[in-house]
Design a protein around this motif. Sequence first.
Motif, mmCIF file in Angstrom:
data_model
loop_
_atom_site.group_PDB
_atom_site.id
_atom_site.type_symbol
_atom_site.label_atom_id
_atom_site.label_comp_id
_atom_site.label_asym_id
_atom_site.label_seq_id
_atom_site.Cartn_x
_atom_site.Cartn_y
_atom_site.Cartn_z
ATOM 1 N N TRP A 232 -36.750 -52.878 46.844
ATOM 2 C CA TRP A 232 -37.349 -53.479 45.653
ATOM 3 C C TRP A 232 -38.589 -54.291 46.008
ATOM 4 O O TRP A 232 -38.641 -54.952 47.053
ATOM 5 N N GLN A 233 -39.554 -54.247 45.100
ATOM 6 C CA GLN A 233 -40.807 -54.962 45.314
ATOM 7 C C GLN A 233 -40.797 -56.285 44.544
ATOM 8 O O GLN A 233 -40.281 -56.355 43.432
ATOM 9 N N PRO A 234 -41.359 -57.333 45.119
ATOM 10 C CA PRO A 234 -41.387 -58.637 44.424
ATOM 11 C C PRO A 234 -42.044 -58.522 43.048
ATOM 12 O O PRO A 234 -43.113 -57.929 42.896
ATOM 13 N N GLY A 235 -41.365 -59.076 42.053
ATOM 14 C CA GLY A 235 -41.890 -59.086 40.701
ATOM 15 C C GLY A 235 -41.506 -57.910 39.841
ATOM 16 O O GLY A 235 -41.692 -57.950 38.621
ATOM 17 N N GLU A 236 -40.971 -56.843 40.426
ATOM 18 C CA GLU A 236 -40.600 -55.700 39.598
ATOM 19 C C GLU A 236 -39.224 -55.909 38.971
ATOM 20 O O GLU A 236 -38.380 -56.627 39.513
ATOM 21 N N ILE A 237 -39.025 -55.276 37.821
ATOM 22 C CA ILE A 237 -37.736 -55.281 37.140
ATOM 23 C C ILE A 237 -37.154 -53.889 37.255
ATOM 24 O O ILE A 237 -37.821 -52.897 36.952
ATOM 25 N N VAL A 238 -35.910 -53.816 37.701
ATOM 26 C CA VAL A 238 -35.241 -52.531 37.929
ATOM 27 C C VAL A 238 -34.146 -52.359 36.892
ATOM 28 O O VAL A 238 -33.280 -53.231 36.738
ATOM 29 N N ARG A 239 -34.199 -51.250 36.203
ATOM 30 C CA ARG A 239 -33.171 -50.936 35.215
ATOM 31 C C ARG A 239 -32.030 -50.175 35.883
ATOM 32 O O ARG A 239 -32.254 -49.208 36.616
ATOM 33 N N GLU A 240 -30.814 -50.613 35.596
ATOM 34 C CA GLU A 240 -29.611 -49.947 36.107
ATOM 35 C C GLU A 240 -28.665 -49.695 34.941
ATOM 36 O O GLU A 240 -28.386 -50.597 34.158
ATOM 37 N N ASP A 241 -28.176 -48.472 34.815
ATOM 38 C CA ASP A 241 -27.223 -48.104 33.765
ATOM 39 C C ASP A 241 -25.895 -47.721 34.394
ATOM 40 O O ASP A 241 -25.860 -46.971 35.382
ATOM 41 N N LEU A 242 -24.798 -48.232 33.813
ATOM 42 C CA LEU A 242 -23.453 -47.979 34.319
ATOM 43 C C LEU A 242 -22.527 -47.627 33.164
ATOM 44 O O LEU A 242 -22.779 -48.007 32.019
ATOM 45 N N ASP A 243 -21.439 -46.950 33.477
ATOM 46 C CA ASP A 243 -20.356 -46.746 32.518
ATOM 47 C C ASP A 243 -19.101 -47.419 33.051
ATOM 48 O O ASP A 243 -18.718 -47.223 34.209
ATOM 49 N N VAL A 244 -18.471 -48.220 32.185
ATOM 50 C CA VAL A 244 -17.198 -48.864 32.525
ATOM 51 C C VAL A 244 -16.079 -48.009 31.937
ATOM 52 O O VAL A 244 -16.014 -47.785 30.717
ATOM 53 N N ASN A 245 -15.221 -47.528 32.802
ATOM 54 C CA ASN A 245 -14.117 -46.646 32.421
ATOM 55 C C ASN A 245 -12.902 -47.497 32.041
ATOM 56 O O ASN A 245 -12.406 -48.275 32.845
ATOM 57 N N LEU A 246 -12.422 -47.357 30.798
ATOM 58 C CA LEU A 246 -11.358 -48.222 30.299
ATOM 59 C C LEU A 246 -9.974 -47.672 30.627
ATOM 60 O O LEU A 246 -9.766 -46.451 30.665
ATOM 61 N N ASN A 247 -9.046 -48.572 30.843
ATOM 62 C CA ASN A 247 -7.644 -48.189 30.938
ATOM 63 C C ASN A 247 -7.201 -47.682 29.560
ATOM 64 O O ASN A 247 -7.312 -48.412 28.570
ATOM 65 N N PRO A 248 -6.702 -46.442 29.455
ATOM 66 C CA PRO A 248 -6.369 -45.907 28.139
ATOM 67 C C PRO A 248 -5.210 -46.615 27.441
ATOM 68 O O PRO A 248 -4.998 -46.394 26.240
ATOM 69 N N ILE A 249 -4.479 -47.473 28.154
ATOM 70 C CA ILE A 249 -3.397 -48.230 27.499
ATOM 71 C C ILE A 249 -3.814 -49.679 27.220
ATOM 72 O O ILE A 249 -2.959 -50.538 26.997
ATOM 73 N N THR A 250 -5.123 -49.937 27.224
ATOM 74 C CA THR A 250 -5.603 -51.277 26.904
ATOM 75 C C THR A 250 -5.135 -51.701 25.517
ATOM 76 O O THR A 250 -5.360 -50.977 24.540
ATOM 77 N N PRO A 251 -4.489 -52.847 25.375
ATOM 78 C CA PRO A 251 -4.036 -53.289 24.048
ATOM 79 C C PRO A 251 -5.221 -53.623 23.136
ATOM 80 O O PRO A 251 -6.290 -54.017 23.612
ATOM 81 N N PRO A 252 -5.068 -53.465 21.847
ATOM 82 C CA PRO A 252 -6.128 -53.875 20.912
ATOM 83 C C PRO A 252 -6.434 -55.362 21.052
ATOM 84 O O PRO A 252 -5.559 -56.171 21.360
ATOM 85 N N GLY A 253 -7.701 -55.705 20.817
ATOM 86 C CA GLY A 253 -8.087 -57.108 20.878
ATOM 87 C C GLY A 253 -9.465 -57.301 21.458
ATOM 88 O O GLY A 253 -10.190 -56.338 21.737
ATOM 89 N N PRO A 254 -9.876 -58.564 21.672
ATOM 90 C CA PRO A 254 -11.207 -58.875 22.191
ATOM 91 C C PRO A 254 -11.243 -58.862 23.724
ATOM 92 O O PRO A 254 -10.292 -59.294 24.385
ATOM 93 N N TYR A 255 -12.367 -58.398 24.262
ATOM 94 C CA TYR A 255 -12.577 -58.325 25.705
ATOM 95 C C TYR A 255 -14.034 -58.665 26.004
ATOM 96 O O TYR A 255 -14.864 -58.759 25.095
#
Length: 281
Positions: A232-255
């Motif tokens: 990385w170069q000083p002063g530059e902004i680097v964009r990074e994109d990710l996917d968070v894989n959810l546990n399929p049995i996650t209970p309903p509610g806020p996270y």
Amino acid sequence: GVALLLTAGMWLAALPANWAPTNFREDWRAAAQYVAAQEGANDAVVVHVDYLHVAFERYFQGQSPVFFPFTEQLTAPDQVEPPLLGLLPFDSVWLVQAHTLYFDPDHLVERWLADRFPLATEQYPNGVTVKRFLTRYRLSQPPAGLPQIDAAFGPDINLVACQAAPTRTPATDVRSHPPSAWIHVQLYWLAHRTPSADFTTRARMIDAQGQVWGERLHRERETLRLWPTSRWQPGEIVREDLDVNLNPITPPGPYRIVVALLDPTAAPLGTEVGCGEIVID
């Protein structure tokens, strides 16, 4: 006669499942809806092969222009480069593909993009592949309209903007990557000076007690592998994109989606930062 009737009855009873749309059709609706939901203000869509743009555009309600430049079988890299070079002014390119076994058996279109640009996300609706490549991931400033933050991770790097979407979703997915839903996370890192090591990003979804219900996916062609922090170069902004894989049995509610930067020993550089509130239905 009775045996024939029984056989016919069993065959007819099986028809609803055998002839369900998911068993024989490409899911263009899911592909188009995902692109429309996640597109940026300066994105482009390439539908490959060309005649499939009709199916995609039937469902696409987004603003990105749709291109379909490849009208013949592709056998050499010089066939794909001129049209793809014309897409470089866009921030990212969505590659929507089907029927490539004959028209692009060596995946020349995807390979050209993957050799040059980070893979931001990938989706697999029935019979269709959707991949987003970040054609502009080294920036002078983060895009307008994103939530701005200022979180230091060591002396060299700050996280200056982040966003997670969708903000409301079931924990499961049945159309694009079953069984789990994904939360897509955009991160914008500012380098004050070139770091001396290559860091990695941790992103996860947690509940109010800190229990982890989702972890990021790692991809071979993601931003920090194509453009590691030690470059990385000083002063530059680097964009990074990710996917968070959810546990399929996650209970309903806020996270919450929380992000940290890890050193080569996997130790966090600073404290985790929140990048969005998520409601699981």
